[in-house]
Write a protein that holds these residues in place. Structure first.
Motif, short mmCIF file in Angstrom:
data_model
loop_
_atom_site.label_atom_id
_atom_site.label_comp_id
_atom_site.label_asym_id
_atom_site.label_seq_id
_atom_site.Cartn_x
_atom_site.Cartn_y
_atom_site.Cartn_z
N THR A 149 -71.57 -18.51 -2.08
CA THR A 149 -72.48 -17.49 -3.35
C THR A 149 -71.50 -16.51 -3.48
O THR A 149 -70.15 -16.63 -2.41
CB THR A 149 -73.31 -16.80 -2.27
N ALA A 150 -71.05 -16.24 -4.28
CA ALA A 150 -69.92 -14.84 -4.48
C ALA A 150 -69.91 -14.17 -3.01
O ALA A 150 -68.46 -13.92 -3.44
CB ALA A 150 -70.89 -14.39 -5.86
N TYR A 151 -70.81 -13.75 -2.86
CA TYR A 151 -70.69 -12.40 -2.17
C TYR A 151 -70.17 -13.43 -0.71
O TYR A 151 -69.26 -12.29 -0.14
CB TYR A 151 -71.75 -11.81 -1.70
N ASP A 152 -70.07 -14.79 0.04
CA ASP A 152 -69.32 -15.23 0.70
C ASP A 152 -67.93 -15.98 0.32
O ASP A 152 -66.79 -15.06 1.17
CB ASP A 152 -70.31 -16.55 0.76
N THR A 153 -67.65 -15.80 -0.64
CA THR A 153 -66.05 -16.03 -1.29
C THR A 153 -65.44 -14.65 -1.48
O THR A 153 -64.10 -14.43 -0.66
CB THR A 153 -66.14 -16.22 -2.78
N TYR A 207 -70.67 -3.58 -5.78
CA TYR A 207 -70.91 -3.76 -4.49
C TYR A 207 -69.01 -4.01 -3.70
O TYR A 207 -68.75 -3.64 -3.09
CB TYR A 207 -71.25 -5.51 -4.01
N ILE A 208 -68.35 -4.53 -4.85
CA ILE A 208 -67.40 -3.83 -5.07
C ILE A 208 -66.37 -2.62 -4.65
O ILE A 208 -65.69 -2.53 -4.07
CB ILE A 208 -66.58 -5.02 -6.29
N ASP A 209 -67.44 -1.89 -5.51
CA ASP A 209 -67.20 -0.79 -6.70
C ASP A 209 -66.86 -0.24 -4.46
O ASP A 209 -66.39 0.73 -4.08
CB ASP A 209 -68.18 -0.16 -7.38
N SER A 210 -68.11 -0.51 -4.12
CA SER A 210 -68.83 0.45 -2.75
C SER A 210 -67.69 -0.14 -0.91
O SER A 210 -67.65 0.62 -0.45
CB SER A 210 -70.09 -0.47 -2.47
#
Length: 472
Positions: free
Chosen positions: A91-95, A139-142
């Motif tokens: 997933t994008a989040y795993d990456t 999420y990247i911002d957080s």
């Protein structure tokens, strides 16, 4: 017209006249191949000696928390399925979590964020796609990172699947609405946007269908809010950029190897090469080396590589490439941790550097040099504060200007906005400022990003509190 740029234009015309006398029509064709303009070159050295009226700092890792500069990593989001890279099972989040875990210790602040649209190649973007895009950037911002954004479709030359120009334009129109609706998030998290869209990985080559680059460059520029910088992969795309958008497009070289190469940008002996370098001073530019497993160039000489980085005035550089991507491999950037640059070499090569960052032997490693000198590296000095009038100088020891920043002087808690042009602080530049602020117990300097509100810590050994560098 700026006097320096007027003189630069006269010099360009003189050089062109001489070359025409000796080279004829072939040279005329090459010298006008790309619309690179005649920009004032950067200074070749610092002209004013810094005093210690504002204490100068030695190497300080808190400077690596400054935004909009430095090393960057690379992640992917495939809209629709939510994968990372389209061909992957992650997933994008795993990456993203994998990249943060692998490179977090290197203190990167920027993430090149590929948004793949391949699953929508034959249809409009839907609510799911926009929700995924918003959530991922939020999420990247957080996590405290910024995005170098690139939209792309094609990732496999053998797949034979790609968009037609009208599909790119239609998606860009939809995305324009997304940018507008999410402007607060965009201003916080989007550092810059690369043209993308066309060809493999959005690099502008090897596309399934032919494209009208002028239409695509205009569509992307219209898609992205006008105060955000853009980049394109090669100067050959510049002729297709319409006049309203030309001043927004910098460059990114995705094959930095220290020598001329067809996969890079202009050959070093191209008649317009120096003009390209001059132009790079005034735009945000990015670069990356080939993957560590790529043997196209057997070894990359670190000094020749740095010449490119400095010449292109790089604001950001990938550490996803040629560093740690294969466990146990000793790739170029990792080798550069033990390759030292002496003060004499830095001076000879005309590489900007902060002399206080050299070690006890008067050296700095190539890796550390890049880590601190990519983008801006600002220092305040030569201060006088008398009868309510403050004078000081800013010096940029970095490769690139502090794009999008504004200067505010503080007297105690009172802000005094100060005339400031980031382009006055390209590499090797120093700029003096004089501000009437009255008498105050504490005086500070804040450099504030015009969109995100982020601030810059100066390379001074002084308190840095709530975004303000307190100089008195």
């Amino acid at each position: 017209m700026n006097t320096g740029n007027f003189i630069a234009r006269l010099l360009c015309m003189a050089v062109l006249f001489i070359r025409l006398l000796t080279g004829g029509a072939d040279y005329l064709k090459l010298v006008n191949e790309y619309p690179l303009g005649c920009y004032r070159p950067a200074p070749a050295c610092y002209r004013v000696r810094l005093d210690n009226s504002i204490p100068l700092s030695s190497l300080d890792d808190r400077l690596l928390d400054n935004r909009d500069r430095g090393f960057r990593t690379e992640v992917y989001l495939t809209l629709g399925s939510g994968k990372g890279y389209p061909a992957s099972g992650s997933t994008a989040y795993d990456t993203l979590r994998g990249q943060v875990g692998l490179y977090g210790e290197d203190r990167f602040r920027v993430i090149q964020t590929y948004i793949y649209l391949i699953e929508y190649v034959d249809r409009p973007l839907d609510a799911l796609a926009f929700s995924q895009l918003t959530d991922y950037l939020a999420y990247i911002d957080s996590l405290g990172y910024q995005c170098l954004l690139r939209f792309a479709y094609e990732y496999d030359a053998s797949a034979g699947i790609g968009p037609a120009t009208d599909r790119i334009v239609a998606h860009a129109a939809q995305l324009k609405g997304w940018f507008t609706q999410n402007l607060a998030l965009v201003n916080r998290v989007v550092f810059a946007v690369q043209l993308g869209m066309i060809g493999l990985w959005g690099e502008g080559h090897t596309s399934v269908y032919p494209h009208d680059a002028g239409i695509v460059t205009a569509a992307v520029a219209d898609m992205v809010p006008e105060n955000i910088y853009l980049m394109c992969r090669h100067p050959r795309l510049l002729p297709d950029i319409g006049t309203p958008y030309y001043g927004r497009y910098g460059l990114h070289d995705d094959f930095l190897v220290g020598i001329s190469h067809p996969w890079g940008m202009l050959d070093f002996d191209h008649p317009q090469y120096k003009r390209m370098l001059n132009r790079c001073n005034y735009f945000i530019n990015d670069g990356e080396m080939p993957w560590g497993s790529d043997n196209t160039v057997e070894a990359i000489d670190p000094v020749l590589f740095l010449r490119q980085c400095v010449g292109y005035s790089l604001t950001t550089l990938s550490i996803t490439h040629n560093y740690k991507e294969n466990a146990g491999a000793n790739h170029e950037l990792n080798q550069y941790k033990s390759v030292k640059l002496s003060k004499s070499l830095l001076l000879r090569e005309k590489f900007p550097f902060n002399p206080r960052f050299l070690d006890e032997n008067g050296e700095i490693s190539v890796f550390t040099y890049l880590q601190y000198h990519l983008g801006y590296l600002l220092c305040a000095s030569n201060m006088k504060y008398k009868n309510g009038k403050l004078e000081f100088m800013l010096t940029n020891f970095g490769m690139a200007a502090p794009f999008e920043y504004e200067l505010v002087v503080y007297g105690d808690g009172t802000p005094y906005p100060t005339a400031f042009d980031p382009l006055d602080l390209i590499k090797f530049s120093q700029q003096k400022y004089c501000v009437a602020i009255g008498e105050h117990r504490r005086v500070g300097i804040a450099l504030v990003h015009r969109r995100s509100g982020q601030t810059i810590k100066l390379a001074n050994d002084i308190p840095y509190e709530n975004g303000i560098n307190w100089i008195v």
